[in-house]
Design a protein around this motif. Sequence first.
Motif, PDB file in Angstrom:
ATOM      1  N   ALA A  75       0.840  -1.194   0.000  1.00  0.00           N
ATOM      2  CA  ALA A  75       0.000   0.000   0.000  1.00  0.00           C
ATOM      3  C   ALA A  75       0.872   1.240   0.000  1.00  0.00           C
ATOM      4  N   PRO A  80      -5.969   9.999   1.489  1.00  0.00           N
ATOM      5  CA  PRO A  80      -6.735   8.973   0.773  1.00  0.00           C
ATOM      6  C   PRO A  80      -7.262   9.463  -0.574  1.00  0.00           C
ATOM      7  N   GLY A  81      -7.160   8.590  -1.580  1.00  0.00           N
ATOM      8  CA  GLY A  81      -7.694   8.902  -2.898  1.00  0.00           C
ATOM      9  C   GLY A  81      -6.650   8.783  -3.990  1.00  0.00           C
ATOM     10  N   LYS A  82      -7.057   9.175  -5.203  1.00  0.00           N
ATOM     11  CA  LYS A  82      -6.168   9.113  -6.356  1.00  0.00           C
ATOM     12  C   LYS A  82      -5.083  10.182  -6.244  1.00  0.00           C
ATOM     13  N   ALA A  83      -3.887   9.821  -6.685  1.00  0.00           N
ATOM     14  CA  ALA A  83      -2.771  10.766  -6.638  1.00  0.00           C
ATOM     15  C   ALA A  83      -1.790  10.439  -7.761  1.00  0.00           C
ATOM     16  N   THR A  84      -0.915  11.382  -8.025  1.00  0.00           N
ATOM     17  CA  THR A  84       0.163  11.174  -8.991  1.00  0.00           C
ATOM     18  C   THR A  84       1.474  11.165  -8.230  1.00  0.00           C
ATOM     19  N   PRO A 121       0.407   7.108 -11.719  1.00  0.00           N
ATOM     20  CA  PRO A 121      -0.859   7.220 -10.982  1.00  0.00           C
ATOM     21  C   PRO A 121      -0.934   6.153  -9.899  1.00  0.00           C
ATOM     22  N   MET A 122      -1.449   6.517  -8.744  1.00  0.00           N
ATOM     23  CA  MET A 122      -1.607   5.543  -7.677  1.00  0.00           C
ATOM     24  C   MET A 122      -2.749   5.953  -6.765  1.00  0.00           C
ATOM     25  N   THR A 123      -3.169   5.025  -5.927  1.00  0.00           N
ATOM     26  CA  THR A 123      -4.212   5.298  -4.945  1.00  0.00           C
ATOM     27  C   THR A 123      -3.604   5.256  -3.557  1.00  0.00           C
ATOM     28  N   LEU A 124      -3.798   6.319  -2.801  1.00  0.00           N
ATOM     29  CA  LEU A 124      -3.254   6.406  -1.452  1.00  0.00           C
ATOM     30  C   LEU A 124      -4.313   6.023  -0.433  1.00  0.00           C
ATOM     31  N   VAL A 125      -3.862   5.487   0.688  1.00  0.00           N
ATOM     32  CA  VAL A 125      -4.772   5.131   1.778  1.00  0.00           C
ATOM     33  C   VAL A 125      -4.295   5.799   3.059  1.00  0.00           C
TER      34      VAL A 125
END
Length: 310
Positions: A75, A80-84, A121-125
């Motif tokens: 992870a 939280p959410g989409k990020a670059t 692009p990635m998704t952060l938690v």
Amino acid sequence: MAVNSKKRAEWLIAQLNLEREMNLADIGARLTKEKPGYGLVMAVGAARLHAFEPEPEAFAEIEASKPERTTLYNAAVGKPGKATFYAHQIGSLSSVFKFSEACARYLNKGFWTKREVTEIPMTLVALDEVKGFPRLDFLKMDVQGAELDVMKGGEHTLSEAVMVVPEVRFYQMYEGEPTWAELDTELRRQGFVLHKFLHQKSVLLGSRRWKQFKPKSGSQLLDGDAVYIRNMEEPENMSDFQLKALAVMAETVAESHDLCAFCLTLLQDRGAIASHVLGHYMGRVPAEVLRAAEPKPESAPDAAATETEA
């Protein structure tokens, strides 16, 4: 005579008789065999490291190597959410924030802007949302500007932590990067206070004569690793385990021998450790942090004997 740091740490941990292993996290650092400070704690089996690797192939490679006393999470932690993720050719400059070219020009680091940057692009938690993640006793983070987001998303996870070591920025390197003041405010809101700096980095500014300066003579502060500890003004609110954990991290990570002695004093007053531990610890700390022993005054001559001789 003081003993070396490894032996001193091993002795201290043995004397404290920790009720459970400590949970440590290092966010933003690639896993290596060399672990700063807290590696001593792990080496004696007193702690477990919790680490993150968002890239699937790298995660599989690290997981296959079975790092000792380490739990790995696939992870990426942050807001939280989409990020670059801006993967800079110089890995230590990679961030979820875009690098500031104006900063590079001022800091005489123009070559930073000439290196390739790959947008991923990635998704952060949020830290609190990572499945199976325990409450932490210690957190170290170096996430190039995202430290504030990690803290905001980890309030539950850090509710019992005794030490946080973030990289703090004195001069903003990234566009939209939170200031150190904002991070400091959030840490204090969660019950931590600034204790010390482990190191500070300065850079040499450019001029027509900049090459005449020694490389490490730069005056512009850039960043550094700060040590924040749980506010100790009301130590009765801390459990015995928290005081023991803080004593260990003060000794191994912060090298704050007076803070360790402070925790040992509280533990001794509670009857949570043997009465000899504090005194024996003081006999093991480096001599350079201790006052020289004052010579004992010579005994005054016996008055009666003096009168007889006269």
